[in-house]
Design a protein around this motif. Sequence first.
Motif, PDB file in Angstrom:
ATOM      1  N   ARG A 233       0.852  -1.186   0.000  1.00 29.62           N
ATOM      2  CA  ARG A 233       0.000   0.000   0.000  1.00 29.62           C
ATOM      3  C   ARG A 233       0.892   1.241   0.000  1.00 29.62           C
ATOM      4  N   ALA A 234       0.282   2.385  -0.254  1.00 31.75           N
ATOM      5  CA  ALA A 234       1.102   3.606  -0.366  1.00 31.75           C
ATOM      6  C   ALA A 234       0.405   4.821   0.216  1.00 31.75           C
ATOM      7  N   GLU A 235       1.216   5.734   0.708  1.00 34.27           N
ATOM      8  CA  GLU A 235       0.766   7.064   1.087  1.00 34.27           C
ATOM      9  C   GLU A 235       1.567   8.066   0.259  1.00 34.27           C
ATOM     10  N   ILE A 236       0.887   9.036  -0.326  1.00 37.22           N
ATOM     11  CA  ILE A 236       1.563  10.137  -1.016  1.00 37.22           C
ATOM     12  C   ILE A 236       1.652  11.275  -0.009  1.00 37.22           C
ATOM     13  N   THR A 237       2.882  11.694   0.322  1.00 35.43           N
ATOM     14  CA  THR A 237       3.036  12.690   1.385  1.00 35.43           C
ATOM     15  C   THR A 237       3.790  13.929   0.904  1.00 35.43           C
ATOM     16  N   GLU A 270       0.799  13.390  12.863  1.00 37.68           N
ATOM     17  CA  GLU A 270      -0.341  13.064  11.980  1.00 37.68           C
ATOM     18  C   GLU A 270       0.078  11.998  10.962  1.00 37.68           C
ATOM     19  N   LEU A 271       1.298  12.156  10.414  1.00 35.29           N
ATOM     20  CA  LEU A 271       1.826  11.163   9.475  1.00 35.29           C
ATOM     21  C   LEU A 271       2.109   9.843  10.190  1.00 35.29           C
ATOM     22  N   ILE A 272       2.682   9.910  11.389  1.00 33.30           N
ATOM     23  CA  ILE A 272       2.982   8.694  12.153  1.00 33.30           C
ATOM     24  C   ILE A 272       1.700   7.896  12.415  1.00 33.30           C
ATOM     25  N   TYR A 273       0.670   8.563  12.878  1.00 31.72           N
ATOM     26  CA  TYR A 273      -0.607   7.883  13.161  1.00 31.72           C
ATOM     27  C   TYR A 273      -1.179   7.248  11.902  1.00 31.72           C
ATOM     28  N   SER A 274      -1.104   7.976  10.794  1.00 34.24           N
ATOM     29  CA  SER A 274      -1.646   7.461   9.533  1.00 34.24           C
ATOM     30  C   SER A 274      -0.890   6.209   9.079  1.00 34.24           C
ATOM     31  N   VAL A 286      -5.370  -4.934  13.992  1.00 36.84           N
ATOM     32  CA  VAL A 286      -6.652  -4.235  14.164  1.00 36.84           C
ATOM     33  C   VAL A 286      -7.475  -4.389  12.884  1.00 36.84           C
ATOM     34  N   LYS A 287      -8.773  -4.058  13.019  1.00 34.01           N
ATOM     35  CA  LYS A 287      -9.671  -4.178  11.863  1.00 34.01           C
ATOM     36  C   LYS A 287      -9.910  -2.856  11.150  1.00 34.01           C
ATOM     37  N   ASN A 288      -9.757  -1.763  11.888  1.00 32.97           N
ATOM     38  CA  ASN A 288     -10.082  -0.474  11.273  1.00 32.97           C
ATOM     39  C   ASN A 288      -9.266   0.660  11.899  1.00 32.97           C
ATOM     40  N   GLU A 289      -9.451   1.852  11.349  1.00 32.40           N
ATOM     41  CA  GLU A 289      -8.686   3.031  11.769  1.00 32.40           C
ATOM     42  C   GLU A 289      -8.972   3.406  13.213  1.00 32.40           C
ATOM     43  N   LYS A 290     -10.225   3.307  13.632  1.00 32.44           N
ATOM     44  CA  LYS A 290     -10.602   3.670  15.003  1.00 32.44           C
ATOM     45  C   LYS A 290      -9.862   2.805  16.023  1.00 32.44           C
ATOM     46  N   GLU A 291      -9.853   1.484  15.787  1.00 32.68           N
ATOM     47  CA  GLU A 291      -9.135   0.558  16.680  1.00 32.68           C
ATOM     48  C   GLU A 291      -7.650   0.868  16.701  1.00 32.68           C
ATOM     49  N   ALA A 292      -7.104   1.168  15.512  1.00 24.85           N
ATOM     50  CA  ALA A 292      -5.670   1.448  15.399  1.00 24.85           C
ATOM     51  C   ALA A 292      -5.287   2.683  16.200  1.00 24.85           C
ATOM     52  N   CYS A 293      -6.021   3.770  16.024  1.00 24.23           N
ATOM     53  CA  CYS A 293      -5.698   5.029  16.722  1.00 24.23           C
ATOM     54  C   CYS A 293      -5.757   4.861  18.234  1.00 24.23           C
ATOM     55  N   LYS A 294      -6.740   4.098  18.704  1.00 24.77           N
ATOM     56  CA  LYS A 294      -6.868   3.848  20.143  1.00 24.77           C
ATOM     57  C   LYS A 294      -5.650   3.089  20.667  1.00 24.77           C
ATOM     58  N   GLN A 418       0.777  37.040   5.555  1.00 25.77           N
ATOM     59  CA  GLN A 418      -0.225  37.603   6.466  1.00 25.77           C
ATOM     60  C   GLN A 418      -1.299  36.588   6.851  1.00 25.77           C
ATOM     61  N   LYS A 419      -1.416  35.524   6.057  1.00 26.43           N
ATOM     62  CA  LYS A 419      -2.407  34.476   6.356  1.00 26.43           C
ATOM     63  C   LYS A 419      -1.742  33.104   6.258  1.00 26.43           C
ATOM     64  N   PRO A 420      -2.252  32.097   7.000  1.00 28.70           N
ATOM     65  CA  PRO A 420      -1.719  30.735   6.868  1.00 28.70           C
ATOM     66  C   PRO A 420      -2.012  30.179   5.477  1.00 28.70           C
ATOM     67  N   LYS A 421      -1.211  29.192   5.053  1.00 30.08           N
ATOM     68  CA  LYS A 421      -1.409  28.545   3.758  1.00 30.08           C
ATOM     69  C   LYS A 421      -1.866  27.107   3.954  1.00 30.08           C
ATOM     70  N   ASN A 422      -2.436  26.535   2.902  1.00 31.38           N
ATOM     71  CA  ASN A 422      -2.821  25.126   2.952  1.00 31.38           C
ATOM     72  C   ASN A 422      -1.576  24.270   3.206  1.00 31.38           C
ATOM     73  N   ASN A 423      -1.688  23.304   4.139  1.00 31.17           N
ATOM     74  CA  ASN A 423      -0.500  22.545   4.531  1.00 31.17           C
ATOM     75  C   ASN A 423      -0.845  21.085   4.841  1.00 31.17           C
ATOM     76  N   LYS A 424      -1.450  20.419   3.892  1.00 31.57           N
ATOM     77  CA  LYS A 424      -1.756  18.997   4.096  1.00 31.57           C
ATOM     78  C   LYS A 424      -0.468  18.190   4.054  1.00 31.57           C
ATOM     79  N   ILE A 425      -0.335  17.211   4.950  1.00 34.32           N
ATOM     80  CA  ILE A 425       0.860  16.366   4.925  1.00 34.32           C
ATOM     81  C   ILE A 425       0.595  15.058   4.189  1.00 34.32           C
ATOM     82  N   ILE A 426      -0.615  14.518   4.287  1.00 34.87           N
ATOM     83  CA  ILE A 426      -0.968  13.288   3.584  1.00 34.87           C
ATOM     84  C   ILE A 426      -1.850  13.672   2.403  1.00 34.87           C
TER      85      ILE A 426
END
Length: 431
Positions: A233-237, A270-274, A286-294, A418-426
């Motif tokens: 599987r892959a994550e584009i970061t 955020e990247l580590i958790y993902s 685990v079976k899903n994201e909720k179980e994993a995060c816990k 003067q304003k924050p910019k979009n900063n998605k990591i994943i």
Amino acid sequence: MNILEIIEKKKNKEALSQKEIEFFVDGYTKNKIPDYQMSALLMTIVINGMNDVETAYLTEAMMNSGKKINLSSIKGIKVDKHSTGGVGDKVSLVLGPIVAACGAVFAKMSGRGLGYTGGTIDKLESIEGFNCFLNEQQFKFLLKKSNIAIIGQTDNLVPADKKIYALRDVSGTVNSLPLITSSIMSKKLSTGSDAILLDVKCGSGAFMKNINEAKQLARWMINIGKKLKKDVRAEITNMEQPLGRMIGNKNEIIEVIESLKGNGDKKFMELIYSSATTLLIQAKIVKNEKEACKLIEEVIKSGKAFNKFLELIENQGGNIELIQKTNWWKPKYKLEINATKSGYLYLKNSVILGLVAVKLGAGRNKKEDIIDNEAGIELKKVTNEKVQKNEILMVLYSSKPIDKNLSNEVKKTFEINQKPKNNKIILAKME
């Protein structure tokens, strides 16, 4: 069968058979095919490409060119993670202990850094006594004992890739999806893991400059995994800015420790958790994201993840008492970079920061270069954090006097808006 016929066939945009691919990989690895003929073949592949079947054959032939590690004697699904390279990338050193503490087997083989991309092995070797070069028996023993081991690439693992990559580097044939895919996947698949997570970097600090290129590379590697019956599987970061707040070796180990104690940079975690979530699902812990995060949160809060890191270090000969001391990292010289105005910081060029880190001594331009483990960069502020005029944005460190002209280079890596910019990591997840 001869190499000229194979070159001619690929020159005419014909697909090569499995036997033809095995012939040239084996022939070049054993010095039966000279560099000039192999260079010609590589150039025809760059120009005319390979289909996914050919790429799978090439990956398999390279993988079979040397010794493969068999981890079948170790219970459970063995997981691995590969990054295409970045600045401040200490993800595996946080991710591995977390998933191992959660019950997954994290079997990783890593490389050294070259140029602006840091190497996991170099960071680990900044710890006194740490031994990355274990044999297969030691590797397996530690995986059974502790669920985690991180070792360096051995000479007898995928020798075809080592030889072909060196030729690609000097013959203008690096930029080719089939050649990149087979290079990465032959190494990953030869280490015995059942499931692999690919962190495909995208942006100014990455080989893939835009998301479409990154997705295309990820899709190729996932498809190769499927053909060879591996769960890939892959994550584009996002690699516009460094990962976390430290760039270097010793200072990145300090950030690893803080992250495992629950004090990590928000975007970095955020990247580590993902990534940990994906690996735990792949390992069927685990079976899903909720179980994993816990579960991830529990092993961090309880100290199990940090203790697993200490176990990794101690298992491989490292001095765990030393790294927990506050004065373990002690660079002699520093240079502060200050904000010229107030606003929101935006880091926009991690490559320059990586190259500055190399000039400070934290990386190498040639494999023979000696690393200064005290050298590096500390980001006091990161993207979208509010800064005041004259506030310290970052600090450069080294064991040697620092050229003040480096501040001019560093100033090219950020802007204050003067304003924050979009900063998605994943940017995307693929399977």
